[in-house]
Design a protein around this motif. Sequence first.
Motif, mmCIF file in Angstrom:
data_model
loop_
_atom_site.group_PDB
_atom_site.id
_atom_site.type_symbol
_atom_site.label_atom_id
_atom_site.label_comp_id
_atom_site.label_asym_id
_atom_site.label_seq_id
_atom_site.Cartn_x
_atom_site.Cartn_y
_atom_site.Cartn_z
ATOM 1 N N PRO A 48 1.217 -1.076 0.073
ATOM 2 C CA PRO A 48 0.173 0.228 0.518
ATOM 3 C C PRO A 48 0.903 1.037 0.568
ATOM 4 O O PRO A 48 0.411 2.439 -0.376
ATOM 5 C CB PRO A 48 -0.975 -0.331 1.149
ATOM 6 C CG PRO A 48 -0.929 -1.433 1.322
ATOM 7 C CD PRO A 48 0.894 -1.831 1.650
ATOM 8 N N ARG A 49 2.085 1.606 1.159
ATOM 9 C CA ARG A 49 2.822 2.698 0.537
ATOM 10 C C ARG A 49 3.307 2.479 -0.705
ATOM 11 O O ARG A 49 3.188 3.588 -1.603
ATOM 12 C CB ARG A 49 4.360 2.133 1.920
ATOM 13 C CG ARG A 49 3.629 2.530 3.160
ATOM 14 C CD ARG A 49 4.705 2.361 3.531
ATOM 15 N NE ARG A 49 4.868 1.927 5.370
ATOM 16 C CZ ARG A 49 5.350 2.127 6.551
ATOM 17 N NH1 ARG A 49 6.290 1.636 5.935
ATOM 18 N NH2 ARG A 49 5.220 2.373 7.585
ATOM 19 N N ALA A 52 0.848 4.247 -2.753
ATOM 20 C CA ALA A 52 0.868 5.142 -2.133
ATOM 21 C C ALA A 52 1.886 6.730 -2.284
ATOM 22 O O ALA A 52 1.346 7.793 -2.925
ATOM 23 C CB ALA A 52 0.344 5.672 -0.494
ATOM 24 N N GLU A 99 -5.006 15.621 -2.151
ATOM 25 C CA GLU A 99 -5.848 14.723 -1.625
ATOM 26 C C GLU A 99 -5.221 13.326 -1.778
ATOM 27 O O GLU A 99 -4.956 12.402 -0.834
ATOM 28 C CB GLU A 99 -6.806 14.546 -2.900
ATOM 29 C CG GLU A 99 -7.477 13.242 -3.280
ATOM 30 C CD GLU A 99 -8.421 13.059 -4.270
ATOM 31 O OE1 GLU A 99 -8.517 12.341 -5.072
ATOM 32 O OE2 GLU A 99 -8.491 13.953 -4.776
ATOM 33 N N LYS A 100 -3.645 13.562 -2.276
ATOM 34 C CA LYS A 100 -2.688 12.012 -2.288
ATOM 35 C C LYS A 100 -2.143 11.956 -1.286
ATOM 36 O O LYS A 100 -1.891 11.163 -0.179
ATOM 37 C CB LYS A 100 -1.968 12.439 -3.462
ATOM 38 C CG LYS A 100 -2.722 11.522 -4.763
ATOM 39 C CD LYS A 100 -3.314 10.876 -4.730
ATOM 40 C CE LYS A 100 -4.193 10.315 -6.122
ATOM 41 N NZ LYS A 100 -5.132 8.882 -5.869
ATOM 42 N N GLU A 103 -3.102 10.043 2.083
ATOM 43 C CA GLU A 103 -2.985 8.762 2.117
ATOM 44 C C GLU A 103 -1.519 8.422 1.950
ATOM 45 O O GLU A 103 -1.111 7.411 3.283
ATOM 46 C CB GLU A 103 -3.509 8.273 0.563
ATOM 47 C CG GLU A 103 -4.218 8.216 -0.121
ATOM 48 C CD GLU A 103 -4.757 8.090 -1.851
ATOM 49 O OE1 GLU A 103 -3.958 7.209 -2.193
ATOM 50 O OE2 GLU A 103 -5.160 8.299 -2.024
ATOM 51 N N ALA A 107 0.064 6.161 5.778
ATOM 52 C CA ALA A 107 0.847 4.800 5.437
ATOM 53 C C ALA A 107 1.853 4.560 6.404
ATOM 54 O O ALA A 107 2.576 4.308 6.411
ATOM 55 C CB ALA A 107 0.832 4.838 3.635
#
Length: 184
Positions: A48-49, A52, A99-100, A103, A107
């Motif tokens: 996931p990192r 992101a 927005e990003k 995440e 993370a």
Amino acid sequence: MDAGLAAVLGALAGSVATIGAAMTTGWAQREGVRITARAEHRKERREPRHGAYRDFIAVASRMNDHVAILTVSYESFPSERIDEAFSARCEEAADAVKEKWVEVALAGPKGIAETASKLERLGNALAFRVMGLRQYLSGERTASEDTLRGIRDRIATEAAEFEQALDQFVFRAQAALDDDGSVS
């Protein structure tokens, strides 16, 4: 020493050795399981990192590409390019970074989140300052030449800081993704 006492002492020594070996084996097995679990945890966190970080780098790079022209000195500052469309694109790019950023902040780890937060703040500041500069240049607001020079210089400084922070983020992200947990 008689044969009975020697037999008892021999049995006792054998028992102590067997218990010691069992304890050592148990400890080694626990350490092996712990290392395996930690490696699996890092692997689960890495995927996931990676996504992101990749997405954040993409939007931050777009923001950087957009404002890179603003890193020039006052004398060569591209005032004629600071129109409503440029300002709107700058604001859109800053919104995408924001927005990003969420995440990436979730993370982690902390060093990555801090650098991403710096990029998010700089992106917002740049969008705000570009909007203000556009208003001054279009005549919607009035300002002295010294004020305009100060705004342009600040924009150039923040655009250069954004680029440096983006480079720092990329290096930290690579290090975080390469971390196998062997050094802690």
